[in-house]
Scaffold this motif. Structure first.
Motif, PDB file in Angstrom:
ATOM      1  N   ILE A  67       0.740  -1.572  -0.495  1.00 38.03           N
ATOM      2  CA  ILE A  67      -0.199  -0.398   0.219  1.00 38.03           C
ATOM      3  C   ILE A  67       0.826   1.297  -0.021  1.00 38.03           C
ATOM      4  O   ILE A  67       0.640   2.044  -1.068  1.00 38.03           O
ATOM      5  N   GLU A  68       1.771   1.468   0.989  1.00 38.72           N
ATOM      6  CA  GLU A  68       2.188   2.199   0.896  1.00 38.72           C
ATOM      7  C   GLU A  68       3.415   2.787  -0.574  1.00 38.72           C
ATOM      8  O   GLU A  68       3.978   3.973  -0.454  1.00 38.72           O
ATOM      9  N   GLN A  69       3.435   1.951  -1.545  1.00 40.82           N
ATOM     10  CA  GLN A  69       4.725   1.722  -2.152  1.00 40.82           C
ATOM     11  C   GLN A  69       2.616   2.218  -4.071  1.00 40.82           C
ATOM     12  O   GLN A  69       3.337   2.273  -4.884  1.00 40.82           O
ATOM     13  N   GLY A  70       2.349   2.030  -3.288  1.00 41.45           N
ATOM     14  CA  GLY A  70       1.118   2.574  -4.370  1.00 41.45           C
ATOM     15  C   GLY A  70       0.524   1.405  -4.837  1.00 41.45           C
ATOM     16  O   GLY A  70      -0.400   1.081  -6.193  1.00 41.45           O
ATOM     17  N   GLN A  71       0.781   0.412  -4.167  1.00 39.60           N
ATOM     18  CA  GLN A  71       0.478  -1.161  -5.592  1.00 39.60           C
ATOM     19  C   GLN A  71      -1.108  -1.463  -4.573  1.00 39.60           C
ATOM     20  O   GLN A  71      -0.952  -2.530  -3.687  1.00 39.60           O
ATOM     21  N   GLU A  72      -2.102  -0.741  -4.808  1.00 40.49           N
ATOM     22  CA  GLU A  72      -3.462  -1.072  -4.073  1.00 40.49           C
ATOM     23  C   GLU A  72      -3.970  -2.243  -4.478  1.00 40.49           C
ATOM     24  O   GLU A  72      -4.533  -3.237  -4.103  1.00 40.49           O
ATOM     25  N   ASP A  73      -3.887  -2.577  -6.141  1.00 43.06           N
ATOM     26  CA  ASP A  73      -4.615  -4.097  -6.235  1.00 43.06           C
ATOM     27  C   ASP A  73      -3.778  -4.608  -5.885  1.00 43.06           C
ATOM     28  O   ASP A  73      -4.298  -5.758  -5.665  1.00 43.06           O
ATOM     29  N   VAL A  74      -2.490  -4.800  -5.412  1.00 43.21           N
ATOM     30  CA  VAL A  74      -2.439  -6.066  -5.139  1.00 43.21           C
ATOM     31  C   VAL A  74      -1.964  -6.060  -4.134  1.00 43.21           C
ATOM     32  O   VAL A  74      -2.103  -7.444  -3.919  1.00 43.21           O
ATOM     33  N   ALA A  75      -2.101  -5.147  -3.290  1.00 45.30           N
ATOM     34  CA  ALA A  75      -2.417  -5.177  -1.937  1.00 45.30           C
ATOM     35  C   ALA A  75      -3.922  -5.533  -1.215  1.00 45.30           C
ATOM     36  O   ALA A  75      -4.001  -6.269  -0.554  1.00 45.30           O
ATOM     37  N   LEU A  76      -4.672  -5.695  -2.546  1.00 47.69           N
ATOM     38  CA  LEU A  76      -6.336  -5.881  -2.583  1.00 47.69           C
ATOM     39  C   LEU A  76      -6.033  -7.208  -2.114  1.00 47.69           C
ATOM     40  O   LEU A  76      -6.754  -8.803  -1.427  1.00 47.69           O
ATOM     41  N   GLN A  77      -5.490  -8.448  -3.432  1.00 46.00           N
ATOM     42  CA  GLN A  77      -5.085  -9.866  -3.700  1.00 46.00           C
ATOM     43  C   GLN A  77      -4.419 -10.160  -2.268  1.00 46.00           C
ATOM     44  O   GLN A  77      -5.181 -11.074  -1.551  1.00 46.00           O
ATOM     45  N   SER A  78      -3.352  -9.561  -2.148  1.00 49.60           N
ATOM     46  CA  SER A  78      -2.701 -10.031  -0.549  1.00 49.60           C
ATOM     47  C   SER A  78      -3.490 -10.263   0.304  1.00 49.60           C
ATOM     48  O   SER A  78      -3.710 -11.132   0.861  1.00 49.60           O
ATOM     49  N   ALA A  79      -4.339  -9.070   0.579  1.00 53.00           N
ATOM     50  CA  ALA A  79      -5.588  -9.525   2.127  1.00 53.00           C
ATOM     51  C   ALA A  79      -6.080 -10.707   1.505  1.00 53.00           C
ATOM     52  O   ALA A  79      -6.228 -10.876   2.077  1.00 53.00           O
ATOM     53  N   ARG A  80      -6.772 -10.185   0.530  1.00 56.81           N
ATOM     54  CA  ARG A  80      -7.391 -11.660   0.064  1.00 56.81           C
ATOM     55  C   ARG A  80      -6.758 -12.633   0.604  1.00 56.81           C
ATOM     56  O   ARG A  80      -7.840 -13.856   1.060  1.00 56.81           O
ATOM     57  N   ASP A  81      -5.938 -13.323   0.088  1.00 52.55           N
ATOM     58  CA  ASP A  81      -5.157 -14.692   0.302  1.00 52.55           C
ATOM     59  C   ASP A  81      -4.580 -14.509   1.706  1.00 52.55           C
ATOM     60  O   ASP A  81      -4.614 -16.139   2.483  1.00 52.55           O
ATOM     61  N   LEU A  82      -4.493 -13.544   2.074  1.00 57.52           N
ATOM     62  CA  LEU A  82      -3.945 -13.909   3.893  1.00 57.52           C
ATOM     63  C   LEU A  82      -5.276 -14.384   4.592  1.00 57.52           C
ATOM     64  O   LEU A  82      -4.740 -14.860   5.865  1.00 57.52           O
ATOM     65  N   LEU A  83      -6.009 -13.859   4.361  1.00 51.63           N
ATOM     66  CA  LEU A  83      -7.485 -14.549   4.621  1.00 51.63           C
ATOM     67  C   LEU A  83      -7.270 -15.774   4.915  1.00 51.63           C
ATOM     68  O   LEU A  83      -8.186 -16.451   5.511  1.00 51.63           O
ATOM     69  N   GLN A  84      -6.852 -16.997   3.782  1.00 47.21           N
ATOM     70  CA  GLN A  84      -7.080 -18.221   3.342  1.00 47.21           C
ATOM     71  C   GLN A  84      -6.225 -18.498   4.626  1.00 47.21           C
ATOM     72  O   GLN A  84      -5.692 -20.183   4.641  1.00 47.21           O
TER      73      GLN A  84
END
Length: 216
Positions: A173-190
């Motif tokens: 997120i800090e690096q402006g990669q919101e889409d990547v961070a969103l997918q990372s958050a989804r993956d982390l939930l699993q």
């Protein structure tokens, strides 16, 4: 073979058998003791290792829970209550000092904790605890160092992998990669081992990044 030879063979076999049983009755208890000692020693060694590992994990979880408290005052109080073994107490003291430090003291905190993250004489749990504490300082720690620490504690099987993955998506997120961070958050939930508190943080983050209830 003559009957005499057959008789002699049978007698010889009986004599050998009698001698064997005599030796067994006389010395068999020694073999039994040796077997018991070997089996018991192996069992005790496994028990000792399992107990040591469980104690280290419990201590690590206690420290992480303190670091995850809502504010610095509570974190400091909980760290002060941690009772650690003599060889680990210096690490807890450093954690406490780092928690008490202000942002302008970040360089001192890094200087104190960074060597611990690579100290081969420390257990993985304690090395990764030092790394996690540095990551929790956020952008007060240089980006390159944070990326190295994230790579260290998110390796498969590491004790604080899920917390490291949370820090990784914050860097995204800090690096402006919101889409990547969103997918990372989804993956982390699993991921296995995600706590309720982390689930709540991830849920809020997913919504903030434009996610929807379908992500859960």
């Amino acid at each position: 073979m003559s009957q005499t030879d057959s008789f002699i063979d049978e007698v010889s076999e009986e004599v050998r058998t009698d001698r064997l049983w005599h030796l067994f009755r006389r010395y068999g208890w020694i073999a039994a003791v040796v077997i018991v000692v070997i089996v018991g020693g192996a069992a005790w060694n496994e028990y000792r290792k399992a107990t040591s590992k469980a104690a280290a994990e419990a201590l690590g979880d206690e420290i992480v829970a303190a670091l995850d408290a809502e504010n610095a005052e509570v974190r400091l109080a909980q760290l002060s209550d941690v009772e650690a073994p003599e060889q680990v107490q210096p690490i807890v003291d450093l954690m406490r000092g780092a928690t008490a430090a202000q942002d302008e003291d970040a360089e001192n905190v890094i200087a104190a904790l960074e060597p611990l993250t690579a100290d081969a004489e420390l257990g993985v749990i304690y090395r990764d605890l030092a790394a996690l504490k540095l990551l929790l300082l956020g952008d007060a720690v240089p980006l390159q160092l944070r990326e190295e620490l994230v790579a260290q504690i998110t390796a498969p099987g590491r004790p604080y992998r899920v917390l490291g993955l949370e820090q990784a998506l914050l860097i995204q997120i800090e690096q402006g990669q919101e889409d990547v961070a969103l997918q990372s958050a989804r993956d982390l939930l699993q991921e296995a081992g995600v706590t309720q508190g982390l689930q709540q943080r991830l849920t809020q983050l997913i919504f903030a990044l434009g996610g929807s209830p379908a992500d859960f």
